[in-house]
Design an enzyme around this catalytic site. Structure first.
Site, mmCIF file in Angstrom:
data_model
loop_
_atom_site.group_PDB
_atom_site.id
_atom_site.type_symbol
_atom_site.label_atom_id
_atom_site.label_comp_id
_atom_site.label_asym_id
_atom_site.label_seq_id
_atom_site.Cartn_x
_atom_site.Cartn_y
_atom_site.Cartn_z
ATOM 1 N N GLY A 1 -19.252 6.931 -2.835
ATOM 2 C CA GLY A 1 -18.181 7.265 -3.758
ATOM 3 C C GLY A 1 -18.136 6.237 -4.869
ATOM 4 C CG ASN A 2 -15.061 3.904 -7.942
ATOM 5 O OD1 ASN A 2 -15.837 3.834 -8.879
ATOM 6 N ND2 ASN A 2 -13.997 3.141 -7.824
ATOM 7 C CB ALA A 3 -16.641 1.140 -3.579
ATOM 8 N N GLY A 4 -19.380 2.676 -3.550
ATOM 9 C CA GLY A 4 -20.769 2.736 -3.093
ATOM 10 C C GLY A 4 -21.757 3.007 -4.218
ATOM 11 N N GLY B 1 -21.195 5.867 2.413
ATOM 12 C CA GLY B 1 -20.077 6.158 1.505
ATOM 13 C C GLY B 1 -20.520 6.011 0.067
ATOM 14 C CE LYS C 1 -4.417 0.933 0.079
ATOM 15 N NZ LYS C 1 -5.485 0.132 -0.535
HETATM 16 P P1 NAD Z 1 -14.215 7.338 -2.816
HETATM 17 O O1 NAD Z 1 -13.327 8.398 -2.281
HETATM 18 O O2 NAD Z 1 -14.662 7.364 -4.221
HETATM 19 O O3 NAD Z 1 -15.552 7.226 -1.915
HETATM 20 C C1 NAD Z 1 -15.567 7.315 -0.524
HETATM 21 C C2 NAD Z 1 -16.907 7.930 -0.143
HETATM 22 O O4 NAD Z 1 -17.049 7.896 1.283
HETATM 23 C C3 NAD Z 1 -17.060 9.390 -0.570
HETATM 24 O O5 NAD Z 1 -18.348 9.568 -1.149
HETATM 25 C C4 NAD Z 1 -16.981 10.161 0.751
HETATM 26 O O6 NAD Z 1 -17.723 11.359 0.724
HETATM 27 C C5 NAD Z 1 -17.586 9.142 1.693
HETATM 28 N N1 NAD Z 1 -17.271 9.384 3.091
HETATM 29 C C6 NAD Z 1 -16.113 9.811 3.663
HETATM 30 N N2 NAD Z 1 -16.281 9.934 4.987
HETATM 31 C C7 NAD Z 1 -17.552 9.577 5.263
HETATM 32 C C8 NAD Z 1 -18.312 9.493 6.435
HETATM 33 N N3 NAD Z 1 -17.808 9.817 7.634
HETATM 34 N N4 NAD Z 1 -19.598 9.075 6.350
HETATM 35 C C9 NAD Z 1 -20.135 8.733 5.164
HETATM 36 N N5 NAD Z 1 -19.474 8.796 4.013
HETATM 37 C C10 NAD Z 1 -18.190 9.216 4.063
HETATM 38 O O7 NAD Z 1 -13.457 5.980 -2.475
HETATM 39 P P2 NAD Z 1 -13.767 4.511 -3.025
HETATM 40 O O8 NAD Z 1 -12.796 4.199 -4.081
HETATM 41 O O9 NAD Z 1 -15.226 4.352 -3.258
HETATM 42 O O10 NAD Z 1 -13.335 3.658 -1.743
HETATM 43 C C11 NAD Z 1 -14.164 3.549 -0.587
HETATM 44 C C12 NAD Z 1 -13.606 2.467 0.310
HETATM 45 O O11 NAD Z 1 -13.530 1.257 -0.424
HETATM 46 C C13 NAD Z 1 -12.190 2.734 0.843
HETATM 47 O O12 NAD Z 1 -12.077 2.165 2.128
HETATM 48 C C14 NAD Z 1 -11.313 1.975 -0.119
HETATM 49 O O13 NAD Z 1 -10.063 1.614 0.443
HETATM 50 C C15 NAD Z 1 -12.198 0.766 -0.356
HETATM 51 N N6 NAD Z 1 -11.894 0.072 -1.596
HETATM 52 C C16 NAD Z 1 -12.091 0.679 -2.798
HETATM 53 C C17 NAD Z 1 -11.754 -0.008 -3.952
HETATM 54 C C18 NAD Z 1 -11.992 0.603 -5.312
HETATM 55 O O14 NAD Z 1 -11.709 -0.073 -6.315
HETATM 56 N N7 NAD Z 1 -12.526 1.800 -5.406
HETATM 57 C C19 NAD Z 1 -11.228 -1.295 -3.883
HETATM 58 C C20 NAD Z 1 -11.065 -1.894 -2.637
HETATM 59 C C21 NAD Z 1 -11.405 -1.197 -1.502
#
Ligand code: NAD
Length: 415
Positions: free
Chosen positions: A216-219, A214, A103
């Protein structure tokens, strides 16, 4: 006060109790193979210089070159980077990928950077860690605060340093530069594949209500996939707030609100109300998707959860103390190292395509991802049933057994 690293190691140690292992294997895994820190001074748009703290941790390479994302976030620190690298080690092993875990991160608020500053910082990161990364040594990818543009700049900088185009040094690139089709929604799709495969075992029915922390991308991708399958999204949150729609959101409107900046833009639409962000966990639903950051569910709020199934798309969103509370409440947790492993699995597909000079179709990527997720979900479920342990412990048992087999095969003088 336990750190994220302490919590992650604790889970591995618990898993080891279910395996007949030489204690030397676990001893080795208590420390990272390599932890590098650097300062990245960059020229800002206003002519001033700012220096940012950066890390890269290669945790263990018993199973192959190390793999793991690079996070740009104001709270990045050495402990977090090491913990996430240990999680990556376990995740790659659970998915039976030929990778160890790593990481990286930069302590910076990515929203405070202009596009040019983001590019300078991305290129500076690669210059600082060019001796650590490489297509056969350590392969980064995007994480929170970085994206395919970041990966493109990083691949370009590395290629310049080594004097040849090297797409396999990094994954999550734009498709135009050797990225894989299907990488954008791979993390959510992997979890969705497991949910579909195990729906009957999990007692999930069409129309089940889903809350997502959350967006974001994953959600967001998770919301799209489950909504298309007939699930009802009843609450979502991001860092700015949360919204609740007991009868279910119109998914198109929800995505449009997020595209305009924040999910609370939905508040005021028919049947939608704004709620405090921390109340999302307590919303009445069958499935809770955790897709924000680590340690969001803890001893202080776990009891408020009503969902019967928690899907960990984020890394480490539930603390070990909360695990105990949720276990007593009979809540099933689809653990991070399995649930969100679709991302690294398609990253692996990208690395393979780059090395072969090949391009796979979207259907090929989806089919291979589905096969891999179902195969490893079955393996985790089997361990859980046979040993009467949680899915999380079973996933760590499976990971540890694979890492230990590789360590053993490498010979005892490696200790
Ligand atoms: P991202 O930055 O696109 O999304 C994160 C979201 O969480 C954002 O919408 C942000 O506003 C929200 N957030 C932050 N703090 C918050 C809170 N206190 N309450 C509610 N929402 C909150 O990131 P992502 O890529 O979607 O990743 C999210 C998680 O998934 C991370 O832990 C990341 O390590 C994990 N993850 C992502 C991937 C991937 O391919 N994107 C792969 C494996 C793991």
């Amino acid at each position: 006060m336990f750190t994220l690293f302490d919590n992650t190691l604790k889970r591995l140690i618990e898993a080891a109790e279910h395996l007949d292992l030489d204690p030397g294997f676990l001893e080795k895994l208590k420390n990272a193979l390599e932890m590098t820190q650097a300062r990245l001074p960059i020229r800002m748009d206003d002519g001033s210089t700012k220096s940012f703290l950066a890390f890269r941790c290669r945790y263990d390479d018993s199973l192959g070159p190390t793999k793991g994302g690079i996070r740009f976030h104001q709270q990045v620190n050495g402990d977090e980077v090491m913990a996430l690298a240990l999680m990556m080690t376990s995740k790659c092993a659970v998915m039976d990928l030929p990778f160890g875990g790593a990481k990286g991160g930069v302590k910076v608020d990515p929203h405070s950077l202009s596009n040019m500053e983001h590019e300078s910082l991305s290129r500076a990161y690669v210059r600082a860690f060019a001796h650590v990364i490489g297509p056969d040594r350590d392969i980064p990818a995007p994480d929170v605060g970085t994206n395919e543009k970041t990966m493109a700049w990083m691949m370009d900088e590395y290629s310049t340093i080594v004097g040849k185009r090297t797409p396999a040094v990094i994954t999550g690139k734009p498709v135009a530069l050797g990225g894989s089709l299907g990488r954008d929604d791979a993390t959510a799709r992997g979890a969705y594949n497991i949910i579909q495969h195990k729906a009957r075992t999990l007692g999930l029915k069409r129309g089940a209500r889903v809350a997502i922390q959350g967006f974001g991308n994953a959600g967001m991708h998770m919301a799209q996939l489950v909504a298309a399958d007939g699930y009802k999204i009843v609450a979502v949150s991001d860092s700015k707030g949360a919204v609740h729609a007991p009868a279910g959101f119109d998914i198109g409107e929800l995505l449009a609100a997020k595209r305009c900046g924040r999910v609370i833009n939905m508040a005021g639409s028919a049947g939608v109300s704004e709620i405090p962000g921390d109340e999302l966990l307590a919303v009445d639903c069958e499935v809770l998707v955790l897709a924000a950051l680590e340690n969001m569910v803890h001893k202080g709020n776990a009891e408020s959860i009503t969902a019967r199934l928690i899907v960990e798309l984020a890394n480490g969103p539930v603390t070990p103390e909360a695990d105990e509370v949720l276990k007593a409440m009979n809540v099933v947790i689809l653990p991070d190292i399995l649930a969100n492993a679709g991302g690294v699995t398609v990253s692996y597909f990208e690395w393979v395509q780059n090395r072969e000079g090949d391009r796979w179709t979207l259907d090929q990527v989806h089919a291979r991802l589905k096969t891999a997720m179902e195969r490893e979900a079955d393996a985790v479920w089997t361990y859980a049933r046979e040993k009467n342990i949680t899915l999380r412990t079973a996933a760590y048992v499976l990971a540890l057994s694979r890492i230990a087999a590789a360590m053993e095969a490498l010979g005892t003088d490696k200790f």
